[in-house]
Design a protein around this motif. Sequence first.
Motif, PDB file in Angstrom:
ATOM      1  N   MET A   1       0.855  -1.180   0.000  1.00  0.00           N
ATOM      2  CA  MET A   1       0.000   0.000   0.000  1.00  0.00           C
ATOM      3  C   MET A   1       0.893   1.232   0.000  1.00  0.00           C
ATOM      4  O   MET A   1       1.942   1.253   0.619  1.00  0.00           O
ATOM      5  CB  MET A   1      -0.917  -0.022   1.226  1.00  0.00           C
ATOM      6  CG  MET A   1      -1.800   1.215   1.316  1.00  0.00           C
ATOM      7  SD  MET A   1      -2.913   1.206   2.726  1.00  0.00           S
ATOM      8  CE  MET A   1      -4.333   0.476   1.972  1.00  0.00           C
ATOM      9  N   ASN A   2       0.443   2.241  -0.678  1.00  0.00           N
ATOM     10  CA  ASN A   2       1.159   3.511  -0.750  1.00  0.00           C
ATOM     11  C   ASN A   2       1.257   4.122   0.651  1.00  0.00           C
ATOM     12  O   ASN A   2       0.248   4.265   1.334  1.00  0.00           O
ATOM     13  CB  ASN A   2       0.401   4.447  -1.703  1.00  0.00           C
ATOM     14  CG  ASN A   2       1.125   5.743  -1.948  1.00  0.00           C
ATOM     15  OD1 ASN A   2       2.021   6.128  -1.203  1.00  0.00           O
ATOM     16  ND2 ASN A   2       0.736   6.419  -3.010  1.00  0.00           N
ATOM     17  N   PRO A   3       2.486   4.490   1.092  1.00  0.00           N
ATOM     18  CA  PRO A   3       2.626   5.050   2.445  1.00  0.00           C
ATOM     19  C   PRO A   3       1.807   6.323   2.667  1.00  0.00           C
ATOM     20  O   PRO A   3       1.324   6.549   3.781  1.00  0.00           O
ATOM     21  CB  PRO A   3       4.118   5.348   2.561  1.00  0.00           C
ATOM     22  CG  PRO A   3       4.784   4.577   1.496  1.00  0.00           C
ATOM     23  CD  PRO A   3       3.766   4.336   0.434  1.00  0.00           C
ATOM     24  N   VAL A   4       1.626   7.122   1.638  1.00  0.00           N
ATOM     25  CA  VAL A   4       0.838   8.351   1.790  1.00  0.00           C
ATOM     26  C   VAL A   4      -0.611   8.006   2.106  1.00  0.00           C
ATOM     27  O   VAL A   4      -1.232   8.612   2.980  1.00  0.00           O
ATOM     28  CB  VAL A   4       0.931   9.232   0.516  1.00  0.00           C
ATOM     29  CG1 VAL A   4       0.003  10.419   0.600  1.00  0.00           C
ATOM     30  CG2 VAL A   4       2.367   9.673   0.275  1.00  0.00           C
ATOM     31  N   VAL A   5      -1.148   7.011   1.415  1.00  0.00           N
ATOM     32  CA  VAL A   5      -2.523   6.586   1.657  1.00  0.00           C
ATOM     33  C   VAL A   5      -2.644   6.003   3.067  1.00  0.00           C
ATOM     34  O   VAL A   5      -3.577   6.327   3.811  1.00  0.00           O
ATOM     35  CB  VAL A   5      -2.979   5.560   0.592  1.00  0.00           C
ATOM     36  CG1 VAL A   5      -4.330   4.981   0.940  1.00  0.00           C
ATOM     37  CG2 VAL A   5      -3.002   6.202  -0.784  1.00  0.00           C
TER      38      VAL A   5
END
Length: 147
Positions: free
Chosen positions: A1-5
């Motif tokens: 998963m994208n760390p920003v998300v």
Amino acid sequence: MNPVVMHTVARLMAPVLLLVSLVLAVRGHDIPGGGFVGGLMAATAFALLMVAFGRPAARKQLRVHPTRLAAAGLLVALFSGVPPMMKGRPFLSGIWGRLPVPGTDGLKVGTPQLFDLGIYLVVLGTAMCFILGMARGEDTTAPEMGG
């Protein structure tokens, strides 16, 4: 998963999970819920923060050492049984009363709610000890089995 998300979801959901945990804990004496379920929900919020930001960040957000939290909860739960004994009733009997609140007939409060608060703190502290301990274990390597 994208760390920003993941960071965004954790920042938004952790307060919601904590609020739901408090609602579950408060309403639990009259309907399903209570200190145990509320404490687990609160631990879930901190576990989400740990997954998103790491163990040190989750530990910092908890603000109190989990062991102290569990010990304080145990003391609160035990103390909730003292007022009934002072009135000649059995330990942990429920005593209810009303606090005057302007514009209402009062706020119903009792020793079972104090007991639920203690259980909430015990479960949160114990679960966080377990979760943070497991995360700390990931930082070390397991010893090899020799034969």
